[in-house]
Design a protein around this motif. Structure first.
Motif, PDB file in Angstrom:
ATOM      1  N   ILE A  73       0.803  -1.050  -0.139  1.00  0.00           N
ATOM      2  CA  ILE A  73      -0.008   0.003   0.073  1.00  0.00           C
ATOM      3  C   ILE A  73       1.139   1.332   0.002  1.00  0.00           C
ATOM      4  O   ILE A  73       0.625   2.244  -0.788  1.00  0.00           O
ATOM      5  CB  ILE A  73      -0.830  -0.085   0.969  1.00  0.00           C
ATOM      6  CG1 ILE A  73      -1.838  -1.078   0.933  1.00  0.00           C
ATOM      7  CG2 ILE A  73      -1.957   1.165   1.311  1.00  0.00           C
ATOM      8  CD1 ILE A  73      -2.974  -1.234   2.220  1.00  0.00           C
ATOM      9  N   GLN A  74       1.962   1.396   0.809  1.00  0.00           N
ATOM     10  CA  GLN A  74       2.609   2.622   0.884  1.00  0.00           C
ATOM     11  C   GLN A  74       3.352   2.689  -0.479  1.00  0.00           C
ATOM     12  O   GLN A  74       3.448   3.787  -0.858  1.00  0.00           O
ATOM     13  CB  GLN A  74       3.803   2.104   1.937  1.00  0.00           C
ATOM     14  CG  GLN A  74       4.733   3.387   2.083  1.00  0.00           C
ATOM     15  CD  GLN A  74       5.858   3.209   3.019  1.00  0.00           C
ATOM     16  OE1 GLN A  74       6.266   2.294   3.366  1.00  0.00           O
ATOM     17  NE2 GLN A  74       6.271   4.408   3.752  1.00  0.00           N
ATOM     18  N   SER A  75       3.752   1.620  -1.481  1.00  0.00           N
ATOM     19  CA  SER A  75       4.344   1.615  -2.487  1.00  0.00           C
ATOM     20  C   SER A  75       3.609   2.099  -3.643  1.00  0.00           C
ATOM     21  O   SER A  75       3.882   2.603  -4.800  1.00  0.00           O
ATOM     22  CB  SER A  75       5.094   0.697  -2.921  1.00  0.00           C
ATOM     23  OG  SER A  75       4.459  -0.406  -2.970  1.00  0.00           O
ATOM     24  N   LYS A  76       2.234   1.530  -3.522  1.00  0.00           N
ATOM     25  CA  LYS A  76       1.183   1.517  -4.400  1.00  0.00           C
ATOM     26  C   LYS A  76      -0.020   2.473  -4.779  1.00  0.00           C
ATOM     27  O   LYS A  76      -0.838   2.760  -5.275  1.00  0.00           O
ATOM     28  CB  LYS A  76       0.999   0.291  -4.860  1.00  0.00           C
ATOM     29  CG  LYS A  76       1.985  -0.666  -5.714  1.00  0.00           C
ATOM     30  CD  LYS A  76       1.463  -2.026  -6.057  1.00  0.00           C
ATOM     31  CE  LYS A  76       2.593  -2.803  -6.502  1.00  0.00           C
ATOM     32  NZ  LYS A  76       1.941  -4.053  -7.210  1.00  0.00           N
ATOM     33  N   GLY A  77      -0.114   2.922  -3.174  1.00  0.00           N
ATOM     34  CA  GLY A  77      -1.523   3.656  -2.875  1.00  0.00           C
ATOM     35  C   GLY A  77      -1.288   4.757  -1.860  1.00  0.00           C
ATOM     36  O   GLY A  77      -0.015   5.377  -2.034  1.00  0.00           O
ATOM     37  N   GLN A  78      -2.071   4.975  -0.992  1.00  0.00           N
ATOM     38  CA  GLN A  78      -1.738   6.296  -0.240  1.00  0.00           C
ATOM     39  C   GLN A  78      -2.432   6.104   1.379  1.00  0.00           C
ATOM     40  O   GLN A  78      -3.359   5.263   1.327  1.00  0.00           O
ATOM     41  CB  GLN A  78      -2.464   7.554  -0.658  1.00  0.00           C
ATOM     42  CG  GLN A  78      -4.074   7.469  -1.066  1.00  0.00           C
ATOM     43  CD  GLN A  78      -4.460   8.660  -1.872  1.00  0.00           C
ATOM     44  OE1 GLN A  78      -5.376   9.280  -1.521  1.00  0.00           O
ATOM     45  NE2 GLN A  78      -4.094   8.651  -3.303  1.00  0.00           N
ATOM     46  N   ILE A  79      -1.765   6.457   2.120  1.00  0.00           N
ATOM     47  CA  ILE A  79      -2.006   6.349   3.594  1.00  0.00           C
ATOM     48  C   ILE A  79      -2.139   7.455   4.212  1.00  0.00           C
ATOM     49  O   ILE A  79      -1.030   8.118   4.458  1.00  0.00           O
ATOM     50  CB  ILE A  79      -0.689   5.292   4.347  1.00  0.00           C
ATOM     51  CG1 ILE A  79      -0.584   4.164   3.557  1.00  0.00           C
ATOM     52  CG2 ILE A  79      -1.270   4.942   5.621  1.00  0.00           C
ATOM     53  CD1 ILE A  79       0.375   2.979   4.175  1.00  0.00           C
ATOM     54  N   HIS A  80      -3.414   8.030   4.929  1.00  0.00           N
ATOM     55  CA  HIS A  80      -3.528   9.099   5.599  1.00  0.00           C
ATOM     56  C   HIS A  80      -3.747   8.854   7.186  1.00  0.00           C
ATOM     57  O   HIS A  80      -4.435   7.898   7.570  1.00  0.00           O
ATOM     58  CB  HIS A  80      -4.758   9.676   4.755  1.00  0.00           C
ATOM     59  CG  HIS A  80      -4.901   9.946   3.508  1.00  0.00           C
ATOM     60  ND1 HIS A  80      -4.574  11.146   3.090  1.00  0.00           N
ATOM     61  CD2 HIS A  80      -4.824   9.119   2.342  1.00  0.00           C
ATOM     62  CE1 HIS A  80      -4.307  11.122   1.490  1.00  0.00           C
ATOM     63  NE2 HIS A  80      -4.818   9.816   1.311  1.00  0.00           N
ATOM     64  N   GLY A  81      -3.526   9.812   7.951  1.00  0.00           N
ATOM     65  CA  GLY A  81      -3.866  10.049   9.422  1.00  0.00           C
ATOM     66  C   GLY A  81      -2.862   9.884  10.247  1.00  0.00           C
ATOM     67  O   GLY A  81      -2.957   9.717  11.608  1.00  0.00           O
ATOM     68  N   ASN A  82      -1.481  10.064   9.711  1.00  0.00           N
ATOM     69  CA  ASN A  82      -0.294  10.105  10.728  1.00  0.00           C
ATOM     70  C   ASN A  82       0.045  11.470  11.023  1.00  0.00           C
ATOM     71  O   ASN A  82       0.409  12.405  10.678  1.00  0.00           O
ATOM     72  CB  ASN A  82       1.086   9.713   9.997  1.00  0.00           C
ATOM     73  CG  ASN A  82       2.149   9.546  10.868  1.00  0.00           C
ATOM     74  OD1 ASN A  82       1.877  10.093  12.186  1.00  0.00           O
ATOM     75  ND2 ASN A  82       3.210   9.011  10.579  1.00  0.00           N
ATOM     76  N   ARG A  83      -0.886  11.838  12.264  1.00  0.00           N
ATOM     77  CA  ARG A  83      -0.953  13.135  12.923  1.00  0.00           C
ATOM     78  C   ARG A  83       0.543  13.549  13.124  1.00  0.00           C
ATOM     79  O   ARG A  83       0.892  14.753  13.450  1.00  0.00           O
ATOM     80  CB  ARG A  83      -1.811  13.222  13.982  1.00  0.00           C
ATOM     81  CG  ARG A  83      -3.332  12.739  13.765  1.00  0.00           C
ATOM     82  CD  ARG A  83      -4.053  12.618  15.070  1.00  0.00           C
ATOM     83  NE  ARG A  83      -4.664  13.790  15.191  1.00  0.00           N
ATOM     84  CZ  ARG A  83      -5.888  14.258  14.556  1.00  0.00           C
ATOM     85  NH1 ARG A  83      -6.559  13.483  13.851  1.00  0.00           N
ATOM     86  NH2 ARG A  83      -6.608  15.229  14.893  1.00  0.00           N
ATOM     87  N   ASP A  84       1.486  12.561  13.634  1.00  0.00           N
ATOM     88  CA  ASP A  84       2.889  13.003  13.713  1.00  0.00           C
ATOM     89  C   ASP A  84       3.547  13.815  12.647  1.00  0.00           C
ATOM     90  O   ASP A  84       4.408  14.588  12.723  1.00  0.00           O
ATOM     91  CB  ASP A  84       3.700  11.797  13.947  1.00  0.00           C
ATOM     92  CG  ASP A  84       3.214  11.213  15.466  1.00  0.00           C
ATOM     93  OD1 ASP A  84       2.641  11.856  16.198  1.00  0.00           O
ATOM     94  OD2 ASP A  84       3.461   9.779  15.433  1.00  0.00           O
ATOM     95  N   LYS A  85       2.942  13.720  11.519  1.00  0.00           N
ATOM     96  CA  LYS A  85       3.318  14.315  10.414  1.00  0.00           C
ATOM     97  C   LYS A  85       2.273  15.510   9.678  1.00  0.00           C
ATOM     98  O   LYS A  85       2.524  15.734   8.699  1.00  0.00           O
ATOM     99  CB  LYS A  85       3.721  13.141   9.262  1.00  0.00           C
ATOM    100  CG  LYS A  85       4.856  12.197   9.510  1.00  0.00           C
ATOM    101  CD  LYS A  85       5.325  11.172   8.435  1.00  0.00           C
ATOM    102  CE  LYS A  85       6.632  10.371   9.133  1.00  0.00           C
ATOM    103  NZ  LYS A  85       7.073   9.609   8.055  1.00  0.00           N
ATOM    104  N   GLY A  86       1.444  15.502  10.325  1.00  0.00           N
ATOM    105  CA  GLY A  86       0.422  16.741   9.789  1.00  0.00           C
ATOM    106  C   GLY A  86      -0.958  16.226   9.150  1.00  0.00           C
ATOM    107  O   GLY A  86      -1.496  16.953   8.841  1.00  0.00           O
ATOM    108  N   SER A  87      -0.989  15.139   8.981  1.00  0.00           N
ATOM    109  CA  SER A  87      -2.155  14.346   8.333  1.00  0.00           C
ATOM    110  C   SER A  87      -3.365  14.149   9.195  1.00  0.00           C
ATOM    111  O   SER A  87      -3.102  13.154  10.034  1.00  0.00           O
ATOM    112  CB  SER A  87      -1.547  13.166   7.302  1.00  0.00           C
ATOM    113  OG  SER A  87      -2.916  12.665   6.646  1.00  0.00           O
TER     114      SER A  87
END
Length: 354
Positions: free
Chosen positions: A87-101
């Motif tokens: 998923i990290q290489s082919k899609g998108q992952i949202h919600g890491n608040r440590d990085k602003g998402s």
């Protein structure tokens, strides 16, 4: 000569029709797991929780052996390897608040029925305020798809929790909702479906009558996908929430690890089947978060539990830009997600209260 040209023209025309049909039949699979925290998705195992005797049930060594590593990146890779590879290489992952998402539910309740209703209807109805709420008066995305000629009769839902017949209003929506201990053979209708039905019927019920273990539902899902080839499917797993409420962090992490494997199974099938391959969009998310600011509240959620409105989401497949882990500042809400899918499918969905 003319006859040969006509044969060639017919052959090419038929190929064109096939390509057009495949393009128009955009598959969608929405996959949820109940109450999986963004902290565990992005940071992996929490050592403070794992070291607490109350939550490791006397076997912290085993938890650390399975899921511990020195960095958050290594820990999350151990916990959810499919997420942090494919998923990290082919899609998108949202919600890491440590990085602003930033990803949140919009409903004010921060528990399951309102969260699932918000996701599937693409809006918030504050009257939906209980897990025991009546059949949902708001039309959902899958119900809408089932009214379209292309999708009619090709929509299905599976849920580990027995509330989905109400959340998706099965009686009104017109597509099968197999949840908890429903008899899968009612839709599978072959020897394997009967076996799966018998296994569910005869298994022990650690969560009571209202919820089945994920593994049984998952094999029903895989059988149905391969046999019936639905165009639209809603799937919801539940082990993560149940084991968290029990305060069993080891089983909760195992539930997250298994969920990652289940998503991998679905994706690998999708990419191996000509009807689904490169023609399917996956949306993967959760219905609510759990406590973190007060560490002992990780077992719970709701209005009184700080930050349990914080969630995460993933997209993969047809039309999805390859963004990997999103590190830029953003704010997304659960009610937005089904509209993102609708936009990719080029369908015009709006929930109606009936």
């Amino acid at each position: 000569m003319i006859k040969r040209l006509l044969i060639l023209f017919t052959f090419c025309f038929n190929l064109g029709l096939f390509a057009q049909t495949k393009t128009n039949h955009h598959h969608v699979i929405v996959i949820m797991t109940d109450g999986l925290r963004w902290q565990d998705v992005f940071r992996g195992m929490d050592p403070e929780i794992a070291n607490n005797k109350k939550y490791h049930h006397g076997d912290s060594l085993e938890i650390f052996k399975k899921y511990w590593a020195n960095t958050a990146e290594e820990r999350r890779q151990k916990l959810m390897p499919f997420f942090w590879s494919t998923i990290q290489s082919k899609g998108q992952i949202h919600g890491n608040r440590d990085k602003g998402s930033m990803m949140n539910v919009s409903n004010p309740y921060w528990f399951s029925y309102p969260g699932y209703s918000e996701l599937t209807t693409g809006q918030v109805d504050t009257a939906v305020n209980s897990n025991d709420y009546k059949p949902n008066p708001n039309t959902n995305f899958f119900e809408y798809l089932n009214t379209l000629p292309t999708y009619k009769g090709k929509v299905v839902a599976f849920g580990a929790w027995g509330a989905f017949d109400r959340i998706l209003n099965e009686n009104r929506s017109g597509f099968p909702v197999i949840n908890a201990f429903d008899e899968y053979v009612s839709v599978g209708k072959d020897a394997n479906a009967q076996l799966l039905t018998n296994m569910v019927k005869d298994t022990h019920r650690p969560f009571g009558e209202g919820e089945v273990l994920d593994v049984f539902m998952h094999y029903q899902i895989m059988h149905y996908l391969k046999k019936e080839k639905p165009l639209a499917a809603f799937l919801s797993y539940g082990d993560t929430d149940e084991f968290a409420h029990e305060g069993n962090y080891s089983y909760y992490l195992d539930g997250a690890h298994s969920f990652d494997k289940y998503v991998s199974d679905i994706w690998n099938f999708v990419q191996s089947d000509p009807e689904f391959k490169d023609n399917t969009t996956l949306l993967i998310t959760t219905d609510h978060g759990r406590g973190e600011a007060i560490k002992s509240q990780w077992t719970s959620h709701g209005q009184k539990v700080l930050d349990s409105h914080q969630t995460w989401y993933v997209m993969l497949g047809k039309g999805v830009a390859n963004l990997g882990e999103v590190s830029s500042k953003e704010q997304t809400y659960t009610k937005d997600l089904i509209h993102k899918v609708a936009d990719l499918m080029r369908v015009d969905f709006k929930s109606i209260k009936k």
